[in-house]
Design an enzyme around this catalytic site. Structure first.
Site, mmCIF file in Angstrom:
data_model
loop_
_atom_site.group_PDB
_atom_site.id
_atom_site.type_symbol
_atom_site.label_atom_id
_atom_site.label_comp_id
_atom_site.label_asym_id
_atom_site.label_seq_id
_atom_site.Cartn_x
_atom_site.Cartn_y
_atom_site.Cartn_z
ATOM 1 C CD GLN A 116 -3.095 -1.060 2.136
ATOM 2 O OE1 GLN A 116 -3.286 -0.051 2.818
ATOM 3 N NE2 GLN A 116 -3.794 -2.165 2.329
ATOM 4 C CB CYS A 117 2.426 3.400 2.551
ATOM 5 S SG CYS A 117 3.639 2.547 3.576
ATOM 6 C CB CYS A 152 3.060 -4.241 7.175
ATOM 7 S SG CYS A 152 2.027 -3.396 5.953
ATOM 8 N N GLY A 274 27.034 -9.224 16.968
ATOM 9 C CA GLY A 274 25.902 -8.894 16.094
ATOM 10 C C GLY A 274 25.411 -7.470 16.206
ATOM 11 C CB SER A 361 26.437 -13.980 19.697
ATOM 12 O OG SER A 361 26.696 -13.056 20.746
ATOM 13 C CG LEU A 418 30.733 -16.724 27.451
ATOM 14 C CD1 LEU A 418 30.987 -17.755 28.547
ATOM 15 C CD2 LEU A 418 29.291 -16.211 27.533
ATOM 16 C CB SER A 1094 -13.172 7.637 4.343
ATOM 17 O OG SER A 1094 -12.563 6.988 5.414
ATOM 18 C CD GLU A 1275 -10.967 8.124 8.262
ATOM 19 O OE1 GLU A 1275 -10.200 8.777 8.982
ATOM 20 O OE2 GLU A 1275 -12.058 8.561 7.863
#
Length: 1342
Positions: A116-117, A152, A274, A361, A418, A1094, A1275
């Site tokens: 849509q957008c 979305c 990461g 991780s 670690l 609308s 709407e």
């Protein structure tokens, strides 16, 4: 670190092209590099924190040890550029384009109406593309996992899933419960069509797309992995990478020895694997690390070993790799040895999205020490062993309560690393479980989680060892040590359950001021989790002991539902609409499900949004300095330190405004810069102008503001009522309320809180202001719904308003053809941003978040015992914030629509717009009407309960009926279509039979309950401010026959341009391909009305139609003289005869108004009618819920484009779903919004959409007031989300009956897990004492 082996040049590939970066800055992320340096703007900047997926790209790397190429999706906003050495990056532009060839993934999401957008579309495409690169024939479960990290706001996900499901090979039929092609619904979702037997009506169609026409996957279209990178990887084993930026040094050690040396030299330097934890801390919390170590080449950190004791995983193993390893182990190892693996896998499947799991991780998850980590509780509960190394020593430590020493702190020494984690095998008498509850099922931090392990003495029920750890109940992962110790040597029975709960509550206790709040809920979850564990263990013991157990047998019948989590499936459904008539020309697009005009460009990344426009020479950026106080006087502003920073140009304050320091809203004026007194946190004080965005933000952060606090600080509605702090009020009365209350059988009183909602558009409000340098002309490029207001605001601010009347255009406002749907926010709020840009004559963008009005009504309802509602008196308060904005208009619409489809003879409605010290609230999709339906349905359900009638019976009794119904404000309307929608919804949803099934389910299940609800919908369309109901258009035809069309509406993804093109094609009788729509601009169409309510197709469509008809009148003589000619022939002939081929069109709509003194008027052009039926299932012990099915019927008139209308309905419904069930705004007692960004604020994800979502457009409906008898439906379906809220309430009602609670209760909106769990009163909620009120709670209910 030997100097001769150091590499300081960054080499990687993007879309098959080599990139060499000599000066790679460790602080630069991949996203800005793609967008600004490489100009690949298809990858979008959404949240910037890895929470929305808009920036998803694929990274490919060569694994030299395994001799294979791996592909994985990542969030480009969290991926440091320096991490990409030897990698190949693929963006949406790299897989296909309209200039070459589009990829099947791009084609399918576009043609299946999944865009849509379009702002989220490239991210969706890349997530699916990565999945297909790894598995060309994925399962639906893999599809669901791949989309979990993508949000979305527009589509409601169903069309996206339908598009991508066409790649899947297997699916489970929702109706027949098995696999195969015999299910008609299965076929419908595979090819976008369904048979007439499904539809059951000869004049209804459901074919939105044809899968048979889609391009097949073609391996030859994919980019090959660069061979050069393979060679680099093979040779890189002993090389060190070092990249130095202005402030940060990035080191990639070649091996473990070098890593330990670096860690010894830089003990405070974090190990970054990461960047999913360190990155957000740097971006949002201001953390700074001058040295960062990236240990990607340390093989020991990435190894996986199968040991005699269990699995040993290197600490740098990604969560995705860990997940794959566990899946393989569970399949190959005896079940009794994999209890821990299965528990970990359960948590991993919902931990973040795929993009996060690919980068995060295992070791990072542990050492970050997050109190809400989903893995740490189970790792600690199962006594996992950590291998820790430094230059001086190597040691093993148990991951237990001693490891986590404080918030974000562990027992590791600064120089220690670690290295690995040993996850032990489970044994026969060892039972393990995990639990979590979050605001959203996937990709959300847990509210509370737990890992529990019990070991029994062989062949007995006697506990030998018990370990329970909880997250989300303290600053660290918490061990219930005392409770576990007390229960050792106890038998696993009912007495143990009660004592364990009491002990847990004694041990896990915290004040209401504790971060996170929700104390009673979180404490309830701890014992609810234990109860689930207790039942699971009880059942497993029966199996292990192989003995009869009466209680365990009872579990199977009534209590077993407590043991299993709620499982969700991908959404699917049917979409029904009326086909065009048999005699309509095939070339005529009106009424056809035409794909969105820009969908393909959305999917390829070629659609240009405001922030995608290339930077211009000399462009400056503006960063705002905002208030940190809710109510205070500004004593002084000190920008001295900021102005000394490199790249800073100037500071802009109220003294720099040449014109008015105010912009005009609907009912009031609003300050741009605060002149003397701040009235909310976030109030704009001044701005810093700099040469780039980073400099501007850094400088803004060091501006020093001295305040003098003022009283009172009004934050809540209760505060506003106490201080009589109101912007204004409205009153609406009809009938004789006092007399009616004297005659009714019964009365009830009640109240409901309806929370606000964040717009959460992923494209930030963007403005580009370009001084043209001649005659003071300024060009504005912005993402706004109301171009005229943008132009007017800037003129007023810059004091050039008196020159607007000249023939020359002194300023123009243009809208990019692509902006994300702002759902009402940019119809008003962007003017402030725009004026700031104009004042500073800069370009840039600013994130602006505004919430819709929060409403709190107190109501008195009079009714008869047969269910008829006779009288309603209601007082409604809404939190408008510190400025009026659109709050009064929203309040008006809420009052005008409080009937919500029901005839109520006598009403007295009063509403107050409250002025508080919160940021001002503004318009949201449907403008107060969702709040109205929630209020109305609350008293309808209460009346039904009091009358001992079903809710749908009371609803049906009170529905408007007949051709001449009368609204609360005395407008006559035809309500027959509302009754049609109601009846069709009941029938198509099989409501009555499913209600019986729900009741039967509830009888059989104690801890899972289902609820079903059907509600009528009635939505107004049009502006009640008369002058807004107008529109203009400009039509220009060229000699070659091509047409250039411009109108005053803004395309935001709602399909306005697509419908306009269909209208022009229909009127001119030429193909849509012959018409080009120009972007909206006040230079071509002045004095635009807002694209809202609308009403945009109604207004602009009629203006375009008028322009087309004017042109046809001019061409008519030539068409008459040459009836066999073509369009091009007629146009050319007109040109040769000097006939103007440029026309304008104008539409003057009706004058809508409300006379509030008289309580009457014509407030709407017409109504959208509809009905929605939803079924849900709740977990009474946790407050979790799943949306099983929703059926929506909407009266869309004669739809111009059924695909667009159905897409709008589904998208609006998902927003209503969020409003009523999960999107919650939380404020601190000082007025600071906690829930900012996708990490704290959760909108519906793909896992939240009903598993079956059916949408039907009412057939045979006519609307004489709009073009081609259509209706604006953009709407209306927000209101349909209320059916889910009241289905949840129905399920809670069933749960409360189990404990003898049969009276009415209040379910506030949103019905979050906390609301649901605490309403399901049981022995566990009653065990938790109410927290003593704190003078300063963590959050307040505004």
């Amino acid at each position: 670190m030997s100097q001769h082996s150091i590499i300081d040049e960054l080499v990687f590939f993007v879309n098959g092209r080599k990139v060499r970066e000599q000066n790679a800055d460790p602080e630069t992320m991949l996203l800005p590099y793609l967008r600004r340096t490489l100009r690949l703007t298809g990858t979008k900047y959404g949240c910037g924190g890895g929470g929305c997926g808009a920036c998803t790209v694929m990274i490919s790397k060569y694994n030299a040890l395994e001799k294979k190429i791996i592909h994985f999706s990542v969030n480009a906003c969290l991926t440091p550029l320096c991490m990409l050495y030897g990698a190949a990056v693929t963006t949406v532009e790299g897989i296909g384009s309209t200039r070459t060839r589009i990829h099947p993934v791009q084609e399918r999401i576009a043609k299946a109406h999944g865009s849509q957008c379009g702002f989220c579309t490239p991210g969706m495409v890349m997530s699916m593309y990565t999945l297909l690169r790894n598995n060309p024939n994925p399962s639906t479960a893999q599809l669901q996992q791949s989309l979990a990290g993508n949000l979305c706001r527009c589509t409601g996900y169903r069309p996206i899933v339908d598009a991508f499901r066409t790649f899947c090979t297997a699916s489970t039929c929702c109706q027949q419960g098995g696999r195969g092609t015999s299910c008609p619904l299965e076929k419908a979702e595979q090819d976008g069509s369904s048979t007439q037997t499904i539809v059951g009506d000869q004049d209804v169609c459901s074919q939105l797309f044809k899968a048979d026409d889609f391009l097949p996957l073609d391996d030859t279209q994919e980019l090959i992995f660069p061979p050069e990178l393979m060679l680099m990887e093979e040779k890189l084993a002993k090389r060190t990478l070092v990249f130095r930026g202005e402030r940060v040094m990035w080191i990639v050690p070649a091996n473990l020895e070098e890593l330990l040396e670096m860690k010894s030299q830089y003990p405070k330097a974090p190990l970054l694997v990461g960047n999913t934890n360190i990155g957000p801390n740097i971006k949002f919390k201001g953390a700074f690390h001058p040295v960062m170590i990236h240990p990607t080449y340390v093989s020991e950190l990435n190894s996986v070993q199968i040991m005699d004791e269990g699995l040993r995983l290197g600490a740098a193993c990604s969560l995705s790799r860990m997940k794959d390893v566990l899946v393989k182990a569970i399949a190959e190892i005896a079940t009794e040895k994999t209890e821990i693996f299965q528990a970990l896998l359960k948590q991993l499947c919902v931990l973040g999205g795929e993009q996060i799991r690919n980068m995060a991780s295992l070791g990072g998850n542990i050492v970050s020490g997050s109190p809400t980590s989903d893995l740490n509780p189970i790792l600690a509960a199962t006594n996992c062993i950590l291998e820790v190394v430094s230059r001086e020593r190597r040691r093993e430590i148990h991951l237990d309560e001693n490891f986590f020493v404080g918030f974000g702190k562990t027992a590791l020494m600064p120089e220690e690393v670690l290295l690995s984690i040993l996850i032990p095998y489970s044994r026969k008498w060892q039972l393990v479980s995990v639990f979590r509850q979050a605001t959203r099922r996937e990709n959300a931090f847990s509210i509370v989680n737990s890992g529990m392990q019990v070991v029994f003495k062989e062949e007995t029920r006697v506990i030998a060892e018990l370990r329970m750890f909880f997250g989300g109940v303290g600053p660290t992962t918490v061990c219930a040590k005392r409770c576990c110790k007390e229960l050792i040597d106890r038998s696993w029975d009912e007495d143990l359950l009660s004592q364990a709960c009491e002990l847990l509550l004694e041990e896990i206790s915290f004040p209401s001021s504790a971060p996170g709040g929700s104390v009673e809920f979180r404490r309830t979850l701890t014992i609810s989790f234990f109860y689930k564990f207790y039942l699971q263990v009880r059942q497993r013991l029966q199996q292990l002991l192989n003995k009869e157990d009466l209680f365990a047998a009872d579990i199977l019948q009534r209590h077993r539902s407590a043991m299993s989590p709620l499982l969700v499936e991908l959404p699917r459904g049917l979409q029904k609409f009326q086909p065009v008539t048999w005699d309509q020309l095939q070339e005529d697009p009106v009424g056809q499900p035409v794909a969105h005009l820009s969908a393909i460009k959305h999917a390829t990344g070629e659609a240009i949004y405001c922030d995608d426009i290339p930077n211009q020479e000399g462009e400056l950026f503006l960063a705002l300095v905002t208030s940190s106080r809710a109510h205070a006087k500004i004593v002084s502003i000190d920008a001295g330190e900021a102005l000394k920073l490199p790249g800073v140009v100037d500071i802009i304050t109220v003294q720099d405004v040449p014109g008015k320091n105010k912009v005009e809203m609907l009912f009031d004026m609003e300050e741009i810069f605060c002149s003397s007194e701040v009235t909310c946190v976030g109030h704009i004080i001044c701005g810093i102008v700099a040469k780039n965005q980073v400099c501007a933000k850094m400088a803004a952060a060091v501006v020093k503001i001295i305040y003098e606090d003022l009283e009172p600080v009004i934050l809540t509605l209760e505060d506003a009522i106490q201080h009589k702090s109101f912007f204004g009020h409205r009153k609406l009365e009809n009938g004789n309320v006092d007399a009616a209350f004297e005659k009714v059988d019964q009365q009830l009183e009640g109240q409901i809180h309806i929370g606000g909602q964040e717009h959460f558009y992923m494209e930030t409000h963007s403005v580009l202001v370009i001084p043209k340098g001649e005659d003071g002309e300024i060009e504005i490029i912005c993402s706004i719904q109301h171009p005229k207001n943008a132009q007017d605001s800037l003129f007023s601010t810059l004091c050039v308003g008196e020159r607007r009347g000249h023939a020359d255009q002194w300023g123009s406002s243009s809208i990019r053809r692509q902006i994300q749907d702002n759902f009402g926010s940019s119809s008003e709020r962007l003017e402030v941003t725009l004026s700031l840009r104009g004042i500073s004559s800069t370009a840039g963008s600013r994130r602006l978040r505004r919430m819709c009005v929060r409403i709190f009504p107190a109501m008195d309802v009079g009714y008869m015992t047969d269910g008829r509602i006779i009288a309603v008196e209601l007082t409604c308060y809404c939190n408008g914030g510190n400025e009026l904005d659109a709050s009064l208009e929203i309040l008006e619409l809420a009052l005008l629509n409080m009937d919500s489809g029901y005839y109520i003879p006598h009403v007295r409605l009063t509403g107050f717009a409250c002025k508080t010290n919160l940021p001002s609230n503004t318009a949201f999709r449907a403008f107060g009407q969702p709040q109205a339906i929630a209020i109305t349905e609350s008293w309808v359900t209460d009346v039904a309960s009091k009358c001992n009638l079903s809710a749908e019976k009371v609803r049906e009794i009170n529905l408007y009926r007949g051709k001449e119904s009368c609204t609360l404000y005395k407008t006559i309307f035809d309500s027959r279509n509302q009754l049609r929608c109601w009846n069709e919804c009941l029938e198509s949803a099989s409501y009555h039979s499913r209600k019986i099934a729900v009741e039967e389910f509830n009888k059989l299940n104690r801890w899972k309950k289902r609820g079903i609800s059907v509600v009528p919908l009635k939505k107004t369309v049009g502006f009640s401010i008369p002058f807004l109901n107008q529109a203009g258009a400009l039509l220009q035809v060229y000699v070659d026959g091509s047409v250039l069309l411009t109108h005053g509406g803004t395309e935001m993804g709602q399909g306005l341009h697509t419908k306009i093109l269909q209208i022009a094609s229909h009127e001119l009788k030429i193909p849509m391909s012959a018409i080009h729509l120009n972007e909206t601009s006040t230079a071509t169409v002045p004095n635009t009305s807002p694209t809202a309510a609308s009403f945009s197709t109604d207004l602009n469509g009629m203006a375009v139609k008028a322009a087309c008809q004017t042109l046809l009148q001019r061409l008519e003589p030539f068409m008459h003289d040459n009836p066999k000619g073509t369009w091009k022939d007629w146009v050319k002939e007109a040109f040769m005869n000097k006939v103007s081929l440029s026309t304008t069109g104008f539409f003057k709509g009706e004058d809508l108004f409300v006379d509030w003194e008289k309580g009457e008027g014509n407030a709407t052009s017409y109504f959208i009618f509809g009905a929605s039926c939803s079924e849900v299932e709740i977990d009474c012990l946790t407050g979790d819920h799943r949306n099983i099915r929703t059926d929506i019927i909407i009266d869309a008139g004669n739809s111009i484009n059924p695909a667009v209308d159905i897409g709008q309905i589904e998208g609006a419904f998902s927003q209503g779903l969020g409003l009523f069930t999960m999107e919650e705004l939380k404020y601190s007692p000082k007025g600071v919004l906690y829930t900012r960004g996708p990490s704290q604020y959760k909108i519906p994800a793909v896992c939240d959409i009903p598993e079956q979502l059916n949408v039907s457009l009412l057939s045979g409906s006519k609307n004489p007031k709009a073009i081609y008898s259509s209706k604006g439906v953009g709407e209306s379906a927000v209101l349909a989300g209320s059916s889910v809220l009241y289905a949840i309430k129905d399920a809670i009602t069933a749960a409360r009956r189990e404990t003898g609670l049969t009276g009415n209760f209040t379910l506030n909106s949103p019905s979050t897990p906390e609301q649901i769990r605490m309403a399901c009163v049981d022995r566990f909620t009653e065990m938790v004492p109410v927290s003593a009120p704190e003078s300063t709670p963590w959050a307040i209910n505004v």
